[in-house]
Design a protein around this motif. Structure first.
Motif, PDB file in Angstrom:
ATOM      1  N   GLU A  23       0.829  -1.209   0.000  1.00 23.46           N
ATOM      2  CA  GLU A  23       0.000   0.000   0.000  1.00 23.46           C
ATOM      3  C   GLU A  23       0.860   1.254   0.000  1.00 23.46           C
ATOM      4  O   GLU A  23       0.532   2.245  -0.656  1.00 23.46           O
ATOM      5  CB  GLU A  23      -0.925  -0.006   1.218  1.00 23.46           C
ATOM      6  CG  GLU A  23      -2.042  -1.032   1.152  1.00 23.46           C
ATOM      7  CD  GLU A  23      -2.975  -0.785  -0.021  1.00 23.46           C
ATOM      8  OE1 GLU A  23      -3.472   0.349  -0.147  1.00 23.46           O
ATOM      9  OE2 GLU A  23      -3.185  -1.712  -0.813  1.00 23.46           O
ATOM     10  N   ARG A  73       2.081   2.285  -3.429  1.00 25.51           N
ATOM     11  CA  ARG A  73       1.061   2.834  -4.337  1.00 25.51           C
ATOM     12  C   ARG A  73       0.575   4.223  -3.920  1.00 25.51           C
ATOM     13  O   ARG A  73      -0.326   4.765  -4.541  1.00 25.51           O
ATOM     14  CB  ARG A  73      -0.136   1.881  -4.396  1.00 25.51           C
ATOM     15  CG  ARG A  73       0.193   0.519  -5.007  1.00 25.51           C
ATOM     16  CD  ARG A  73      -1.065  -0.344  -5.108  1.00 25.51           C
ATOM     17  NE  ARG A  73      -0.775  -1.645  -5.681  1.00 25.51           N
ATOM     18  CZ  ARG A  73      -0.495  -2.727  -4.974  1.00 25.51           C
ATOM     19  NH1 ARG A  73      -0.468  -2.658  -3.644  1.00 25.51           N
ATOM     20  NH2 ARG A  73      -0.244  -3.887  -5.552  1.00 25.51           N
ATOM     21  N   SER A  74       1.147   4.750  -2.867  1.00 24.42           N
ATOM     22  CA  SER A  74       0.736   6.068  -2.387  1.00 24.42           C
ATOM     23  C   SER A  74       1.784   7.112  -2.764  1.00 24.42           C
ATOM     24  O   SER A  74       2.981   6.904  -2.567  1.00 24.42           O
ATOM     25  CB  SER A  74       0.563   6.025  -0.863  1.00 24.42           C
ATOM     26  OG  SER A  74       0.089   7.259  -0.386  1.00 24.42           O
ATOM     27  N   ARG A  79      -6.027   5.899   0.479  1.00 19.44           N
ATOM     28  CA  ARG A  79      -5.773   4.493   0.806  1.00 19.44           C
ATOM     29  C   ARG A  79      -5.963   4.304   2.307  1.00 19.44           C
ATOM     30  O   ARG A  79      -5.952   5.265   3.077  1.00 19.44           O
ATOM     31  CB  ARG A  79      -4.363   4.073   0.393  1.00 19.44           C
ATOM     32  CG  ARG A  79      -4.177   4.111  -1.110  1.00 19.44           C
ATOM     33  CD  ARG A  79      -2.912   3.406  -1.562  1.00 19.44           C
ATOM     34  NE  ARG A  79      -2.846   3.417  -3.008  1.00 19.44           N
ATOM     35  CZ  ARG A  79      -3.437   2.524  -3.798  1.00 19.44           C
ATOM     36  NH1 ARG A  79      -4.130   1.541  -3.257  1.00 19.44           N
ATOM     37  NH2 ARG A  79      -3.333   2.601  -5.105  1.00 19.44           N
ATOM     38  N   GLU A  80      -6.150   3.051   2.694  1.00 22.83           N
ATOM     39  CA  GLU A  80      -6.357   2.775   4.103  1.00 22.83           C
ATOM     40  C   GLU A  80      -5.082   3.007   4.897  1.00 22.83           C
ATOM     41  O   GLU A  80      -4.012   2.504   4.529  1.00 22.83           O
ATOM     42  CB  GLU A  80      -6.809   1.316   4.288  1.00 22.83           C
ATOM     43  CG  GLU A  80      -7.138   0.964   5.732  1.00 22.83           C
ATOM     44  CD  GLU A  80      -7.605  -0.470   5.873  1.00 22.83           C
ATOM     45  OE1 GLU A  80      -7.845  -0.907   7.023  1.00 22.83           O
ATOM     46  OE2 GLU A  80      -7.724  -1.156   4.834  1.00 22.83           O
ATOM     47  N   ARG A 102      -2.302   2.578   7.729  1.00 19.73           N
ATOM     48  CA  ARG A 102      -1.780   1.365   8.343  1.00 19.73           C
ATOM     49  C   ARG A 102      -1.091   1.693   9.656  1.00 19.73           C
ATOM     50  O   ARG A 102      -0.330   2.669   9.756  1.00 19.73           O
ATOM     51  CB  ARG A 102      -0.780   0.661   7.403  1.00 19.73           C
ATOM     52  CG  ARG A 102      -1.358   0.269   6.064  1.00 19.73           C
ATOM     53  CD  ARG A 102      -2.530  -0.682   6.211  1.00 19.73           C
ATOM     54  NE  ARG A 102      -2.101  -1.952   6.776  1.00 19.73           N
ATOM     55  CZ  ARG A 102      -1.820  -3.032   6.038  1.00 19.73           C
ATOM     56  NH1 ARG A 102      -1.916  -2.981   4.723  1.00 19.73           N
ATOM     57  NH2 ARG A 102      -1.447  -4.156   6.625  1.00 19.73           N
TER      58      ARG A 102
END
Length: 351
Positions: free
Chosen positions: A193, A196-197, A216-217, A219
């Motif tokens: 993730e 991809r950020s 995005r979520e 983490r």
């Protein structure tokens, strides 16, 4: 054998055996038509034991039946799928718990310690985490130590035989300095993730850090309570290199891959770098290299040297050596700021 004896042999209770008999997973070999007593054969013990073990890892009945009736390869695949789901569910539960704790704590935002480009942070985390290890009683060796200042953020990890460190320049200045050791497994789970950020904000909260990623979520990664080894003192105490060799990275990796031995010897001279197995049963591989300083013969565990070389940035790696028993500094010859120290093993000079 009667159900009580079979229960002792298999580790299952009598009530559990009755349940598994009624469900068809483990029917008794014989049932007395008058008394209703159940009897089992000795060759059913293995199936009963496997059934118990599968239930101990929380496998549902349908999965247990599929594993018990499958061949060895199919059973292994089903087990792997089950364990992977448990790990995935545990990670999801941990993230949800972190969100709940944040809400219960009043939702106080964390303290910003760095804002970094996601792809850069992901690459750095993966590189440095190669120097971690899971050892009983030394949880800190599985963590990544983060040191944040206004100008830079340093990532460091060590398994005692290697030490990797990389310094990144944040996209935005930090609010204040901070240092802590983050659980390496949590970071590994977040890397996809993060990559991809476009930008990732690293915020510190009690007992952890948050990786905040727009669209995005977020983490959460746990902090490890143990003190990280004093790597700065160790780095400051390193002596000057007595030999320096600059070697093509791909050729060195290929040479290390060719030998099945657990250890490998590097013989360094003005003619180049020879890669040899310790017992000299295989022919040596000579690599072109630019060498300054004295000749040197040094031995490494392959599992220590290979990952240290493979994560180096650029087409060539520079080896700064401090004798046959001193730590070797491995880094890119021309770019990048990833530095790895690798410890050699005792050399046999009679070889």
């Amino acid at each position: 054998m009667p159900i009580g004896v079979f229960a002792q042999r298999s580790g299952l209770t009598s009530s559990a055996l009755r349940f598994y008999a009624d469900s068809g997973l483990l029917p008794p070999a014989e049932v007395d038509p008058v008394s209703g007593y159940r009897y089992y054969d000795a060759d059913q013990v293995a199936r009963a034991t496997a059934l118990r073990q599968l239930r101990e890892i929380a496998m549902p009945l349908a999965g247990v039946e599929a594993v018990l009736d499958a061949g060895a390869e199919e059973a292994a695949r089903l087990l792997d799928e089950h364990v992977a789901k448990i790990v995935e569910d545990a990670a999801a539960a941990r993230q949800k718990a972190a969100v709940i704790k944040s809400v219960l704590g009043g939702g106080v935002p964390g303290l910003l310690i760095a804002t970094l480009k996601g792809p850069v942070l992901a690459e750095a985390v993966e590189q440095v985490l190669t120097a971690t290890a899971h050892e009983r009683g030394m949880a800190v060796l599985a963590g990544l130590h983060i040191e944040a200042s206004h100008e830079a953020i340093a990532l460091t990890a060590t398994d005692r035989y290697r030490l990797s460190t990389r310094t990144l320049v944040p996209a935005r200045p930090a609010e204040q300095t901070w240092a802590g050791t983050v659980d390496g497994d949590d970071l590994r789970a977040a890397v996809a993730e993060v990559r991809r950020s476009a930008l990732v904000r690293i915020e510190t909260v009690p007992h952890g850090i948050w990786l905040r990623m727009p669209e995005r979520e977020d983490r959460h990664c746990r902090l490890l309570p143990e003190d990280f080894p004093d790597h700065r003192l160790m780095l400051a105490s390193l002596g000057e290199a007595t030999t320096r060799a600059t070697v093509p990275k791909d050729l060195l990796l290929r040479a290390l891959e060719e030998y099945p031995d657990e250890r490998v010897t590097l013989c360094i001279s003005p003619h180049g770098v020879d890669v040899r197995p310790p017992n000299d049963e295989h022919p040596r591989v000579r690599l072109p290299a630019t060498v300054t300083g004295g000749d040197l013969r040094i031995r490494f565990e392959t599992t220590t040297l290979y990952p240290a070389v493979s994560t180096a940035i650029g087409p060539e790696v520079m080896l700064d050596l401090r004798g046959h028993d001193g730590p070797v500094t491995i880094r890119s010859a021309d770019r990048g700021d990833l530095t790895t120290l690798a410890m050699p093993v005792k050399s046999d000079h009679s070889a």
